[in-house]
Design a protein around this motif. Structure first.
Motif, PDB file in Angstrom:
ATOM      1  N   UNK A 119       0.803  -1.213   0.000  1.00 51.28           N
ATOM      2  CA  UNK A 119       0.000   0.000   0.000  1.00 51.28           C
ATOM      3  C   UNK A 119       0.844   1.275   0.000  1.00 51.28           C
ATOM      4  N   UNK A 120       2.162   1.143   0.091  1.00 56.55           N
ATOM      5  CA  UNK A 120       3.024   2.320   0.225  1.00 56.55           C
ATOM      6  C   UNK A 120       3.441   2.847  -1.153  1.00 56.55           C
ATOM      7  N   UNK A 121       2.503   3.513  -1.794  1.00 54.70           N
ATOM      8  CA  UNK A 121       2.690   3.974  -3.170  1.00 54.70           C
ATOM      9  C   UNK A 121       3.829   4.982  -3.300  1.00 54.70           C
ATOM     10  N   UNK A 122       3.969   5.866  -2.319  1.00 57.20           N
ATOM     11  CA  UNK A 122       5.025   6.879  -2.410  1.00 57.20           C
ATOM     12  C   UNK A 122       6.407   6.238  -2.343  1.00 57.20           C
ATOM     13  N   UNK A 123       6.566   5.236  -1.491  1.00 54.26           N
ATOM     14  CA  UNK A 123       7.845   4.532  -1.414  1.00 54.26           C
ATOM     15  C   UNK A 123       8.127   3.773  -2.711  1.00 54.26           C
ATOM     16  N   UNK A 124       7.099   3.184  -3.292  1.00 49.61           N
ATOM     17  CA  UNK A 124       7.261   2.490  -4.574  1.00 49.61           C
ATOM     18  C   UNK A 124       7.697   3.466  -5.659  1.00 49.61           C
ATOM     19  N   UNK A 125       7.082   4.647  -5.640  1.00 46.27           N
ATOM     20  CA  UNK A 125       7.433   5.653  -6.640  1.00 46.27           C
ATOM     21  C   UNK A 125       8.879   6.116  -6.451  1.00 46.27           C
ATOM     22  N   UNK A 126       9.287   6.308  -5.207  1.00 44.43           N
ATOM     23  CA  UNK A 126      10.669   6.721  -4.935  1.00 44.43           C
ATOM     24  C   UNK A 126      11.650   5.664  -5.426  1.00 44.43           C
ATOM     25  N   UNK A 127      11.296   4.397  -5.236  1.00 48.08           N
ATOM     26  CA  UNK A 127      12.154   3.311  -5.725  1.00 48.08           C
ATOM     27  C   UNK A 127      12.188   3.309  -7.251  1.00 48.08           C
ATOM     28  N   UNK A 128      11.036   3.553  -7.879  1.00 47.30           N
ATOM     29  CA  UNK A 128      10.981   3.630  -9.341  1.00 47.30           C
ATOM     30  C   UNK A 128      11.905   4.725  -9.857  1.00 47.30           C
ATOM     31  N   UNK A 129      11.911   5.868  -9.185  1.00 48.33           N
ATOM     32  CA  UNK A 129      12.754   6.977  -9.625  1.00 48.33           C
ATOM     33  C   UNK A 129      14.235   6.626  -9.603  1.00 48.33           C
ATOM     34  N   UNK A 130      14.629   5.712  -8.729  1.00 50.31           N
ATOM     35  CA  UNK A 130      16.032   5.302  -8.660  1.00 50.31           C
ATOM     36  C   UNK A 130      16.500   4.716  -9.992  1.00 50.31           C
ATOM     37  N   UNK A 131      15.577   4.081 -10.724  1.00 50.82           N
ATOM     38  CA  UNK A 131      15.925   3.586 -12.060  1.00 50.82           C
ATOM     39  C   UNK A 131      16.464   4.717 -12.927  1.00 50.82           C
ATOM     40  N   UNK A 132      15.824   5.876 -12.796  1.00 46.76           N
ATOM     41  CA  UNK A 132      16.129   7.001 -13.675  1.00 46.76           C
ATOM     42  C   UNK A 132      17.191   7.921 -13.090  1.00 46.76           C
ATOM     43  N   UNK A 133      17.915   7.376 -12.114  1.00 45.87           N
ATOM     44  CA  UNK A 133      19.137   7.982 -11.594  1.00 45.87           C
ATOM     45  C   UNK A 133      20.296   6.996 -11.787  1.00 45.87           C
ATOM     46  N   UNK A 134      20.063   5.989 -12.620  1.00 48.04           N
ATOM     47  CA  UNK A 134      21.028   4.904 -12.824  1.00 48.04           C
ATOM     48  C   UNK A 134      21.450   4.301 -11.477  1.00 48.04           C
TER      49      UNK A 134
END
Length: 233
Positions: A119-134
């Motif tokens: 249910x922790x959508x914001x944490x999932x999104x933060x993890x997703x963003x790590x992809x786009x920081x290599x």
């Protein structure tokens, strides 16, 4: 096992997708040598379809910021996601077994390490963003090919990438192949100065693994040969 077999087995078994890197710089001479080694990968009729962009410093930051802006915009307005799709179908539109279960197990295995609940959508999104920081790596790599080469280029670049990643381990470097970038090829390719006919095949992070980060403890399981190989005599 001979010394040569041992070395090769160790390289293959030690390669994994690293998702947290230190800021230790990678030598560009090493990167050039790795690209030269990778170019010995098989290529049908020796067409050598790969084009490789190595990004560091300001250019890398420019691409990261541009793509993250789009990802954040989609997070706020999910209906925009339809505008950002890969140039070719990388994954199936509908997952099915046994691949669906393997994919889910991989995703939740990572989230468990990171202590992210469903249910922790914001944490999932933060993890997703790590992809786009290599994932914090100092070097980003993009692999492209001519769009009219179709499957032949994708097969060749896949072998090129695997050769590159194994050679990188021999140099003490770590990698993470990243298909996540493909959705944003319309943003990335112009920033690379790519030609209109180039198709983004995959991205990759390159650097030195941060061994203090728990996410790098995740070592994906593999099914044994008897579950996928057929021996006929």
């Amino acid at each position: 096992m001979s010394d040569e077999k041992t070395v090769i087995a160790q390289l293959i078994n030690s390669r994994q997708s690293i998702r947290a890197f230190t800021q230790q710089a990678a030598s560009m001479q090493d990167v050039e040598e790795l690209l030269a080694l990778a170019s010995r990968a098989p290529s049908g009729t020796n067409i050598q379809p790969w084009k490789v962009y190595v990004v560091t410093g300001r250019k890398k930051q420019e691409i990261e910021e541009a793509v993250q802006a789009k990802v954040n915009e989609i997070y706020q307005h999910p209906e925009l996601k339809a505008q950002y799709q890969p140039a070719f179908q990388y994954y199936p539109q509908q997952w099915f077994e046994p691949y669906l279960s393997r994919r889910r197990a991989n995703g939740w295995g990572l989230y468990q390490l990171l202590k992210i609940e469903k249910h922790e959508k914001e944490k999932m999104h933060a993890h997703l963003l790590r992809n786009f920081q290599f994932f914090g790596a100092p070097v980003g790599i993009f692999f492209t090919a001519h769009e009219n080469l179709h499957a032949s280029s994708k097969m060749a670049i896949s072998m090129f990438m695997q050769t590159f990643m194994l050679a990188a381990k021999a140099y003490g470097l770590d990698t993470c192949p990243q298909a996540a970038w493909n959705d944003y090829h319309q943003v990335i390719l112009p920033l690379l100065g790519a030609k209109p006919h180039e198709q983004l095949i995959c991205g990759m992070a390159l650097g030195y693994a941060d061994t203090e980060q728990c996410i790098n403890d995740y070592y994906t399981p593999r099914i044994p040969p008897q579950d996928f190989a057929v021996f006929l005599d």
